[in-house]
Design an enzyme around this catalytic site. Structure first.
Site, short mmCIF file in Angstrom:
data_model
loop_
_atom_site.label_atom_id
_atom_site.label_comp_id
_atom_site.label_asym_id
_atom_site.label_seq_id
_atom_site.Cartn_x
_atom_site.Cartn_y
_atom_site.Cartn_z
N SER A 1 -0.77 1.70 -37.77
CA SER A 1 -0.92 0.32 -38.19
C SER A 1 -2.38 0.04 -38.50
CB SER A 1 -0.42 -0.64 -37.10
OG SER A 1 -0.44 -1.98 -37.56
N ASP A 2 -2.61 -0.92 -39.39
CA ASP A 2 -3.96 -1.32 -39.69
C ASP A 2 -3.94 -2.78 -40.12
OD1 ASP A 2 -6.79 -0.11 -40.04
OD2 ASP A 2 -6.54 -1.38 -41.80
N GLN A 3 -5.01 -3.49 -39.81
CA GLN A 3 -5.12 -4.89 -40.20
C GLN A 3 -6.44 -5.15 -40.89
OE1 GLN A 3 -5.88 -8.30 -37.33
NE2 GLN A 3 -3.73 -8.66 -37.81
#
Length: 199
Positions: free
Chosen positions: A75-77
């Site tokens: 995941s990445d934001q």
């Protein structure tokens, strides 16, 4: 297409983020954590949405290469201010500058998710875009907040799950945990598609 195996596959969270770990614990499924070795530098002209998707998949693939039998979550934001990516500030000064730029404005937090299982060939990505409207913060409010919560490891310099909620006028999202760092509704869907059974 769903993949299944006679025995449950191990689940690995490809992230060292304590926020993502705490969110995944809500699903009450056993998992381990592995650090992805991925260069997070944006490519020239790369849109925040594309950056988040690319990094989430790269993280999942990197960890899946080390755990080929496992189902791996990456995941990445990226905070998206008018098409410009804002990352983790890292320092007090950069956090002040970020919050000053975002005050009174709407920022889109692009939270990307990837689930990969090398053994089955399963690979899927999804994205939750969360619109966050910041209050018209004065410099004193910014300083007080940063001294109280020190959110220097958070994209956009604010923790909505903590005191940072006081900086906001509104949050618009179809996946309420996406802003914290892992969109659990989408995570559940992709894990089921990968063949895992959830409660």
């Amino acid at each position: 297409m769903a993949f299944s195996s006679p025995l449950p596959r191990p689940l690995v969270l490809g992230s060292t983020s304590r926020y993502r770990r705490e969110l995944l614990e809500r699903l009450r499924v056993p998992f381990t954590v592995a650090a992805p070795d991925v260069d997070e530098t944006p490519q020239p002209g790369e849109a925040p949405r594309d950056l988040a998707l690319r990094l989430a998949l790269a993280k999942a693939r990197a960890v899946a290469a080390q755990h080929p039998e496992a189902v791996v979550i990456g995941s990445d934001q990226v905070a998206d201010l008018d098409g410009e990516p804002l990352g983790k500030p890292g320092t007090h000064e950069r956090a002040v500058a970020q919050l000053q730029r975002m005050r009174g404005r709407t920022v889109v937090f692009q939270t990307a998710l990837a689930v990969v299982c090398q053994a089955t060939g399963f690979e899927a990505v999804d994205l939750a875009a969360v619109e966050v409207k910041f209050r018209a913060l004065d410099d004193g409010a910014i300083e007080r907040y940063l001294r109280a919560e020190t959110p220097y490891d958070c994209a956009g310099s604010a923790k909505s799950e903590g005191l940072g909620i006081a900086l906001l006028d509104a949050i618009v999202s179809d996946d309420p945990t996406a802003l914290v760092g892992l969109p659990l509704i989408r995570t559940c869907r992709l894990l089921r598609e990968a063949g895992l059974t959830l409660p």
